[in-house]
Design a protein around this motif. Structure first.
Motif, PDB file in Angstrom:
ATOM      1  N   VAL A 187      47.710  30.962  36.171  1.00 28.86           N
ATOM      2  CA  VAL A 187      46.729  30.979  35.227  1.00 28.86           C
ATOM      3  C   VAL A 187      45.153  30.856  35.716  1.00 28.86           C
ATOM      4  O   VAL A 187      44.490  31.902  35.128  1.00 28.86           O
ATOM      5  N   VAL A 201      41.113  24.962  34.424  1.00 29.61           N
ATOM      6  CA  VAL A 201      42.678  24.952  34.342  1.00 29.61           C
ATOM      7  C   VAL A 201      42.988  23.549  35.056  1.00 29.61           C
ATOM      8  O   VAL A 201      42.724  23.099  35.945  1.00 29.61           O
ATOM      9  N   GLY A 203      46.023  33.219  31.636  1.00 32.96           N
ATOM     10  CA  GLY A 203      44.516  32.940  31.939  1.00 32.96           C
ATOM     11  C   GLY A 203      43.437  34.118  31.554  1.00 32.96           C
ATOM     12  O   GLY A 203      42.430  33.755  31.120  1.00 32.96           O
ATOM     13  N   ALA A 224      42.441  34.036  34.740  1.00 30.91           N
ATOM     14  CA  ALA A 224      41.352  33.725  34.093  1.00 30.91           C
ATOM     15  C   ALA A 224      40.168  34.394  35.105  1.00 30.91           C
ATOM     16  O   ALA A 224      39.247  35.010  34.501  1.00 30.91           O
ATOM     17  N   VAL A 259      35.883  29.832  36.977  1.00 36.30           N
ATOM     18  CA  VAL A 259      37.306  28.731  36.941  1.00 36.30           C
ATOM     19  C   VAL A 259      36.996  27.540  37.958  1.00 36.30           C
ATOM     20  O   VAL A 259      36.988  27.643  39.108  1.00 36.30           O
TER      21      VAL A 259
END
Length: 140
Positions: free
Chosen positions: A22, A6, A136, A26, A33
């Protein structure tokens, strides 16, 4: 487990709040992430990710931020072929032209757009945070 970055730039904190939501989405979707600034993203580093969530607010006449985002974007476009990508950002005026243009450029670079780009007016409210989380999850 997919590996997702991200990546965002934020001038007022609105796009940063979106990026965090987001990333949460995710993670909830099962992805590993990394949250980065555009200064930390290179064409070489793109190869280490299955998907990218890219966030930038509308600047000027609905364009990407020119000091950090646009140079990074110019650098990574050649590495996007086959990568899952979602785009997001906040705005205070306009109609989302900067996101539509950005999405067209991403598609032209061969990116797979995993979900509709998300534009939020100002600071994201609870509904917008939920939309960011869904973005996400779609990327994960």
């Amino acid at each position: 487990m997919s590996k997702v970055a991200v990546v965002y730039w934020s001038g007022t904190g609105n796009t940063e709040a979106m990026a965090n939501a987001v990333a949460d989405g995710a993670k909830a979707g099962g992805a590993d992430v990394d949250v980065l600034g555009f200064g930390d993203l290179t064409a070489d580093s793109v190869a280490g990710y299955d998907g990218l969530a890219l966030g930038c607010p509308a600047m000027g006449a609905e364009q990407l931020e020119e000091g950090e985002v646009q140079p990074a974007w110019d650098d990574i476009q050649g590495a996007l072929s086959g990568k899952k990508v979602v785009l997001f950002g906040s705005y205070g005026w306009g109609d989302g032209e900067w996101l539509r243009t950005w999405e067209e450029e991403a598609k032209a670079a061969g990116a797979e757009i995993a979900a509709e780009s998300l534009a939020v007016n100002g600071m994201p409210d609870d509904d917008a945070v939920a939309d960011c989380e869904a973005l996400g999850k779609a990327l994960a």
